[in-house]
Design a protein around this motif. Structure first.
Motif, PDB file in Angstrom:
ATOM      1  N   THR A  43       0.834  -1.208   0.000  1.00  0.00           N
ATOM      2  CA  THR A  43       0.000   0.000   0.000  1.00  0.00           C
ATOM      3  C   THR A  43       0.868   1.257   0.000  1.00  0.00           C
ATOM      4  N   ILE A  44       1.905   1.253   0.842  1.00  0.00           N
ATOM      5  CA  ILE A  44       2.803   2.421   0.876  1.00  0.00           C
ATOM      6  C   ILE A  44       3.462   2.609  -0.483  1.00  0.00           C
ATOM      7  N   ARG A  45       3.876   1.503  -1.084  1.00  0.00           N
ATOM      8  CA  ARG A  45       4.527   1.610  -2.400  1.00  0.00           C
ATOM      9  C   ARG A  45       3.553   2.148  -3.452  1.00  0.00           C
ATOM     10  N   LEU A  46       2.300   1.739  -3.336  1.00  0.00           N
ATOM     11  CA  LEU A  46       1.297   2.246  -4.275  1.00  0.00           C
ATOM     12  C   LEU A  46       1.085   3.745  -4.076  1.00  0.00           C
ATOM     13  N   LEU A  47       0.899   4.127  -2.807  1.00  0.00           N
ATOM     14  CA  LEU A  47       0.553   5.526  -2.520  1.00  0.00           C
ATOM     15  C   LEU A  47       1.730   6.477  -2.706  1.00  0.00           C
ATOM     16  N   SER A  48       2.956   5.931  -2.734  1.00  0.00           N
ATOM     17  CA  SER A  48       4.114   6.792  -2.983  1.00  0.00           C
ATOM     18  C   SER A  48       4.578   6.662  -4.439  1.00  0.00           C
ATOM     19  N   ALA A  49       3.719   6.099  -5.283  1.00  0.00           N
ATOM     20  CA  ALA A  49       3.969   6.007  -6.731  1.00  0.00           C
ATOM     21  C   ALA A  49       5.240   5.229  -7.059  1.00  0.00           C
ATOM     22  N   LEU A  50       5.508   4.221  -6.254  1.00  0.00           N
ATOM     23  CA  LEU A  50       6.654   3.351  -6.552  1.00  0.00           C
ATOM     24  C   LEU A  50       6.236   2.192  -7.444  1.00  0.00           C
ATOM     25  N   ILE A  51       5.013   1.733  -7.277  1.00  0.00           N
ATOM     26  CA  ILE A  51       4.481   0.693  -8.145  1.00  0.00           C
ATOM     27  C   ILE A  51       3.093   1.133  -8.618  1.00  0.00           C
ATOM     28  N   ALA A  52       2.678   0.574  -9.737  1.00  0.00           N
ATOM     29  CA  ALA A  52       1.403   1.013 -10.331  1.00  0.00           C
ATOM     30  C   ALA A  52       0.261   0.118  -9.859  1.00  0.00           C
ATOM     31  N   PRO A 151       8.177  17.231   2.743  1.00  0.00           N
ATOM     32  CA  PRO A 151       7.020  16.637   2.063  1.00  0.00           C
ATOM     33  C   PRO A 151       5.727  16.927   2.817  1.00  0.00           C
ATOM     34  N   LYS A 152       4.625  16.954   2.065  1.00  0.00           N
ATOM     35  CA  LYS A 152       3.323  17.164   2.697  1.00  0.00           C
ATOM     36  C   LYS A 152       2.882  15.898   3.427  1.00  0.00           C
ATOM     37  N   ILE A 153       3.231  14.750   2.860  1.00  0.00           N
ATOM     38  CA  ILE A 153       2.877  13.476   3.503  1.00  0.00           C
ATOM     39  C   ILE A 153       4.154  12.663   3.703  1.00  0.00           C
ATOM     40  N   ILE A 154       4.279  12.081   4.877  1.00  0.00           N
ATOM     41  CA  ILE A 154       5.434  11.213   5.118  1.00  0.00           C
ATOM     42  C   ILE A 154       4.911   9.813   5.455  1.00  0.00           C
ATOM     43  N   PHE A 155       5.369   8.854   4.685  1.00  0.00           N
ATOM     44  CA  PHE A 155       5.017   7.456   4.942  1.00  0.00           C
ATOM     45  C   PHE A 155       6.127   6.841   5.788  1.00  0.00           C
ATOM     46  N   LEU A 156       5.758   6.313   6.933  1.00  0.00           N
ATOM     47  CA  LEU A 156       6.756   5.706   7.816  1.00  0.00           C
ATOM     48  C   LEU A 156       6.405   4.230   8.002  1.00  0.00           C
ATOM     49  N   ASP A 157       7.276   3.366   7.533  1.00  0.00           N
ATOM     50  CA  ASP A 157       7.026   1.925   7.627  1.00  0.00           C
ATOM     51  C   ASP A 157       7.830   1.362   8.798  1.00  0.00           C
TER      52      ASP A 157
ATOM     53  N   LEU B 123      16.046   5.203  -3.053  1.00  0.00           N
ATOM     54  CA  LEU B 123      16.507   5.892  -4.261  1.00  0.00           C
ATOM     55  C   LEU B 123      15.359   6.031  -5.260  1.00  0.00           C
ATOM     56  N   LEU B 124      14.597   4.947  -5.409  1.00  0.00           N
ATOM     57  CA  LEU B 124      13.495   4.951  -6.361  1.00  0.00           C
ATOM     58  C   LEU B 124      12.306   5.778  -5.861  1.00  0.00           C
ATOM     59  N   ALA B 125      12.280   6.032  -4.556  1.00  0.00           N
ATOM     60  CA  ALA B 125      11.181   6.829  -3.994  1.00  0.00           C
ATOM     61  C   ALA B 125      11.360   8.322  -4.274  1.00  0.00           C
ATOM     62  N   THR B 126      12.503   8.707  -4.796  1.00  0.00           N
ATOM     63  CA  THR B 126      12.739  10.122  -5.122  1.00  0.00           C
ATOM     64  C   THR B 126      12.134  10.430  -6.499  1.00  0.00           C
ATOM     65  N   PRO B 127      12.009  11.704  -6.828  1.00  0.00           N
ATOM     66  CA  PRO B 127      11.448  12.012  -8.161  1.00  0.00           C
ATOM     67  C   PRO B 127      12.417  11.758  -9.308  1.00  0.00           C
ATOM     68  N   ALA B 128      13.633  11.313  -9.001  1.00  0.00           N
ATOM     69  CA  ALA B 128      14.609  11.057 -10.076  1.00  0.00           C
ATOM     70  C   ALA B 128      14.088   9.966 -11.015  1.00  0.00           C
ATOM     71  N   LEU B 260      14.385  -3.788 -17.837  1.00  0.00           N
ATOM     72  CA  LEU B 260      14.571  -4.374 -16.497  1.00  0.00           C
ATOM     73  C   LEU B 260      14.696  -3.290 -15.432  1.00  0.00           C
ATOM     74  N   PHE B 261      15.205  -2.135 -15.826  1.00  0.00           N
ATOM     75  CA  PHE B 261      15.454  -1.067 -14.861  1.00  0.00           C
ATOM     76  C   PHE B 261      14.225  -0.171 -14.740  1.00  0.00           C
ATOM     77  N   GLN B 262      13.099  -0.772 -14.383  1.00  0.00           N
ATOM     78  CA  GLN B 262      11.860  -0.041 -14.119  1.00  0.00           C
ATOM     79  C   GLN B 262      11.574  -0.136 -12.630  1.00  0.00           C
ATOM     80  N   ARG B 263      10.966   0.907 -12.096  1.00  0.00           N
ATOM     81  CA  ARG B 263      10.722   0.936 -10.649  1.00  0.00           C
ATOM     82  C   ARG B 263      10.094  -0.363 -10.132  1.00  0.00           C
ATOM     83  N   GLU B 264       8.989  -0.734 -10.761  1.00  0.00           N
ATOM     84  CA  GLU B 264       8.250  -1.892 -10.243  1.00  0.00           C
ATOM     85  C   GLU B 264       9.056  -3.187 -10.408  1.00  0.00           C
ATOM     86  N   ASN B 265       9.734  -3.313 -11.556  1.00  0.00           N
ATOM     87  CA  ASN B 265      10.576  -4.486 -11.775  1.00  0.00           C
ATOM     88  C   ASN B 265      11.628  -4.607 -10.681  1.00  0.00           C
TER      89      ASN B 265
END
Lengths: 305, 271
Positions: A43-52, A151-157, B123-128, B260-265
């Motif tokens: 969920t954190i990964r989803l909400l922080s746009a790390l995974i789709a 940041p406006k929101i901080i996710f802390l796991d 690293l991936l959590a940054t806007p980079a 392969l170098f995609q965030r989700e991957n």
């Protein structure tokens, strides 16, 4: 500040997050509680746009998930389950590196790095390699990294997992300081006592949201309200008299303590005390009954399963 | 809900920050520094030693006849000088091992190091952008490898000028050496870096990754053996053709690496 609608994430056959509906308000500490494997980290990964997401939508800090992902990552801070610091570099170099990745202007970058190193009590050791730091010190640096770009929101796991009491208290104080600054904190934790102390509202979660409310309301919802009255010397007639008071749902006696279940403590407690005094009882202590959040959590989760 | 104003990093700033961070970390890693400088030192010492030995020990008649048979172009030259020229020319292939071994090691340490320390997720959590991170990692591994190879070549040039014959000097300044250094070295380095990244996505142990990645040296060694046995002549045309082949291979590997170098991957599939 954060709103998710029917947010779902599937990994092949596994549904990690299932139609999550959630709303987190600006400036609150929002607890996100659930058992291991419930999908909290996903969920954190989803909400922080790390995974789709597989389906569903979310809006985070005013940005749309899937459309403004880079902006979401710029607007949120994430403390991952592991500190994930560059061990060969110093705390200063770690923070300076991330400040650059978050695009902080030069002057602000220097100021923010110094601010957080001083806030965390790490200024004197800022040039030491992270590898020489204790677990607690590393966690402080990781939290500073998550908050560095304001940041406006901080996710802390799990921010206090594995920390000694002193370090855990520092982290908790920092969470409260972030709230005082008006930031929204999304806190994933297994520490229910910590959640109870810090969180304005709590979501109980197992693949989807089970319940969201304040800790007080959750308690009342599950266990109702009760009052514990300790008498100097309890007798059966004391119990019978209390049971007869209007507004008392139930009363029971254990040793010299009366447990009185009631719907409206503010109206009923004075009547109960008066009734006890009338029958000659010596009231020593009156306390509000308060089940632990752990009891509430276990009860709700058990009902769900 | 109104959108929040957030800082957005410039792409060049991200690449620069990551490259400098990679180098700063690498400079504290004595093992990595050793593995970066040892291959060029060994090859350099062998190359200079071979030319110097040929200068000090004139070949006998049988060696001269074998030499003329293997390299008819040197017929008519002074045998001692011709041997030095041949040796100087043959060492080109060994110098091409430097841009295969060194960047592979740096890239493997970079990616597996991030996996081991769990630094990828923050690293991936940054806007980079992940593409920028990949570019930065490639630059961080490529630049030292290319520079070390060129430095070794420069030292070799000076040494051959000092101890070698005219044909030896001509050999190391020939178009094939210059084309190899300017074209093949960067292309081989890029190939090696991408291979290192790809292997590192699937392997968590640096030594295992190095063993798998070490296979990249096999074609180079094979060409070297073929050259020594006279089956292949590393002339200008083969070098240019190989460069074109490497360019195509590089482009293909970059495309695979980007997938392969995609965030989700990285977060979900990398182990």
């Amino acid at each position: 500040m954060l709103r998710a609608e029917k947010l779902t994430k599937r990994f092949e056959k596994l549904t990690a997050v299932d139609a999550l509906d959630l709303e987190v308000r600006e400036g609150e500490v929002f607890g996100f509680l659930g058992p291991n494997g419930a999908g909290k980290t996903t969920t954190i990964r989803l909400l922080s746009a790390l995974i789709a997401p597989t389906s569903g939508t979310a809006e985070i800090a005013g940005f749309r998930l899937g459309r403004d992902d880079a902006s979401i990552r710029a607007a949120v801070g994430v403390l991952t389950e592991h500190p994930g610091l560059y061990e060969r570099l110093s705390a200063h170099d770690n923070l300076d590196f991330y400040a650059r990745l978050y695009g902080l202007p030069d002057g602000l970058r220097v100021a923010r790095v110094e601010h957080f190193l001083r806030l965390m009590g790490l200024w004197d050791r800022r040039h030491d390699p992270i590898a020489t730091y204790s677990r607690g010190m590393k966690q402080k640096v990781a939290i500073a990294r998550a908050a560095l770009h304001e940041p406006k929101i901080i996710f802390l796991d799990e921010p206090t997992t594995g920390l000694d009491p002193d370090a855990a208290k520092t982290v908790r104080d920092l969470i409260l300081a972030l709230r005082a600054e008006g930031r929204t904190v999304f806190l994933c934790t297994h520490n229910l006592d910590e959640a109870d102390r810090l969180c304005d509202r709590i979501a109980l979660f197992r693949r989807r949201t089970v319940r969201v409310d304040t800790p007080t309301n959750l308690r009342r919802e599950v266990y109702g309200a009760w009052t514990e009255i300790r008498l100097r010397e309890a007798r059966p007639e004391h119990l019978r008299r209390v049971q007869a008071v209007e507004g008392v749902r139930n009363a029971s006696l254990f040793d010299s303590t009366l447990r009185v279940d009631l719907d409206d403590p503010l109206r009923t407690n004075p009547k109960v005390i008066r009734a006890l005094v009338e029958v000659g009882a010596d009231v020593a202590f009156v306390t509000e009954g308060k089940p632990s959040l752990e009891d509430v959590y276990l009860q709700i989760m058990e009902q769900q399963s | 809900m109104s959108a929040t104003v957030a800082y957005v990093p410039r792409r060049t700033a991200v690449v620069r920050a990551v490259v400098l961070r990679e180098w700063r970390e690498a400079l504290t890693n004595k093992l990595l520094i050793g593995m970066t400088f040892l291959p060029p030192l060994v090859i350099l010492a062998a190359g200079i030693g071979a030319v110097a030995a040929a200068a000090a020990n004139p070949p006998n008649e049988r060696d001269i006849q074998a030499l003329y048979a293997a390299a008819p172009a040197v017929r008519g030259l002074d045998p001692k000088e011709a041997v030095q020229g041949i040796i100087a020319q043959y060492f080109l292939i060994l110098f091409l091992m430097i841009p295969t071994i060194v960047p592979l090691t740096i890239a493997i340490y970079s990616v597996i190091g991030e996996k081991a320390n769990r630094t990828l997720e923050p690293l991936l959590a940054t806007p980079a952008g992940v593409g920028d991170l990949l570019i930065a990692k490639s630059i961080a591994a490529m630049v030292p490898a290319v520079l070390v190879t060129w430095l070794a070549y420069f030292i070799y040039l000076l040494a051959v000028a000092k101890v070698g014959s005219g044909p030896a000097q001509n050999a190391v300044l020939s178009p094939r050496w210059l084309a190899a250094m300017t074209l093949m070295v960067p292309l081989l380095t890029l190939l090696s870096v991408n291979l290192g990244v790809l292997i590192s996505t699937r392997v968590n142990d640096i030594r295992v990754a190095q063993q798998i990645g070490g296979l990249i040296v096999v074609p180079v060694v094979a060409i070297g053996i073929a050259q020594v046995t006279g089956r292949v002549v590393l002339d200008d045309a083969p070098i240019l053709a190989t460069s074109v082949g490497l360019f195509v291979l590089d482009a293909a590997l970059i495309a695979v690496a980007r997938v392969l170098f995609q965030r989700e991957n990285i977060l979900v599939r990398w182990r």
